[in-house]
Design a protein around this motif. Structure first.
Motif, PDB file in Angstrom:
ATOM      1  N   LEU A  24      37.667  59.719  36.033  1.00 29.15           N
ATOM      2  CA  LEU A  24      38.015  58.295  36.049  1.00 29.15           C
ATOM      3  C   LEU A  24      38.946  57.942  34.888  1.00 29.15           C
ATOM      4  N   ALA A  29      41.145  54.613  34.229  1.00 27.42           N
ATOM      5  CA  ALA A  29      40.060  53.658  33.979  1.00 27.42           C
ATOM      6  C   ALA A  29      39.865  53.518  32.472  1.00 27.42           C
ATOM      7  N   ASP A  33      34.738  50.537  31.571  1.00 27.94           N
ATOM      8  CA  ASP A  33      34.635  50.445  33.038  1.00 27.94           C
ATOM      9  C   ASP A  33      34.120  51.760  33.625  1.00 27.94           C
ATOM     10  N   ALA A  34      34.667  52.880  33.144  1.00 28.23           N
ATOM     11  CA  ALA A  34      34.249  54.189  33.652  1.00 28.23           C
ATOM     12  C   ALA A  34      32.757  54.420  33.378  1.00 28.23           C
ATOM     13  N   ILE A  37      30.706  52.324  35.761  1.00 27.68           N
ATOM     14  CA  ILE A  37      30.736  52.922  37.101  1.00 27.68           C
ATOM     15  C   ILE A  37      29.764  54.094  37.177  1.00 27.68           C
ATOM     16  N   GLU A  68      33.748  52.690  43.781  1.00 26.70           N
ATOM     17  CA  GLU A  68      33.494  51.599  42.846  1.00 26.70           C
ATOM     18  C   GLU A  68      34.702  51.380  41.941  1.00 26.70           C
ATOM     19  N   TYR A  69      35.336  52.473  41.522  1.00 28.96           N
ATOM     20  CA  TYR A  69      36.547  52.357  40.704  1.00 28.96           C
ATOM     21  C   TYR A  69      37.669  51.676  41.489  1.00 28.96           C
ATOM     22  N   LYS A  73      39.373  48.205  40.439  1.00 34.94           N
ATOM     23  CA  LYS A  73      40.819  48.133  40.221  1.00 34.94           C
ATOM     24  C   LYS A  73      41.453  47.108  41.163  1.00 34.94           C
ATOM     25  N   TYR A 128      46.217  56.468  43.610  1.00 34.32           N
ATOM     26  CA  TYR A 128      45.567  57.051  42.449  1.00 34.32           C
ATOM     27  C   TYR A 128      46.076  58.447  42.112  1.00 34.32           C
TER      28      TYR A 128
END
Length: 165
Positions: A24, A29, A33-34, A37, A68-69, A73, A128
């Protein structure tokens, strides 16, 4: 579950969490946040532990964390996007990679009505920047399946854009 099995599972999940955290972070990320997650994914693992087995745990963990990432985002970048003739004309260059001819917001807009299985693969590749091999590992499918879904997604987007011209 006995203590030895719990210890092995806990150790495996910690290693898996660290691996996904690195992935991530490598994909952009921010650390907080990572970590959130990964924590949420651990919670989901423990709530669904009886339904998961050894062969499905790893790809499921990757998929849940990555979804979830992507959602996070998407929420951060959510914008109204209006496609113009210029965007549609870009789609005529089929030899080019999509990420070379469209910006990421345009790609996101075009994907809104595409089937989930195509959208997921398309996002992972063009939004990504995951390799075919990484996508195949995350989704627990063969590399050729990833390539086939990308091909179909590109054709659907091009036909949809072409139909609106």
């Amino acid at each position: 579950m006995n203590n030895e099995k719990e210890d092995i599972l806990t150790s495996y999940l910690i290693d898996l969490g660290e691996e996904v955290l690195k992935l991530l972070l490598a994909k952009g990320a921010i650390k907080e946040d990572a970590e959130d997650i990964i924590q949420n994914t651990f919670y989901k693992v423990y709530t669904l532990l009886d339904d998961l087995n050894e062969s499905t745990l790893r790809p499921w963990f990757f998929r849940v964390a990555l979804n979830e990432y992507i959602d996070l985002k998407r929420k951060k970048e959510q914008q109204n996007i209006y496609l113009t003739e210029k965007v549609y004309s870009k789609l005529q260059y089929t030899e080019c990679e999509f990420d070379a001819i469209l910006n990421k917001n345009e790609i996101f807009f075009l994907l809104r009505d595409i089937r989930k299985e195509y959208k997921e693969v398309f996002f992972l590749k063009y939004y990504y920047d995951f390799s075919y091999e990484e996508i195949a590992a995350m989704l627990d499918v063969k590399v050729n399946s990833v390539k086939q879904k990308l091909y179909r997604a590109r054709n659907l987007i091009q036909s949809k854009a072409g139909g609106k011209r």
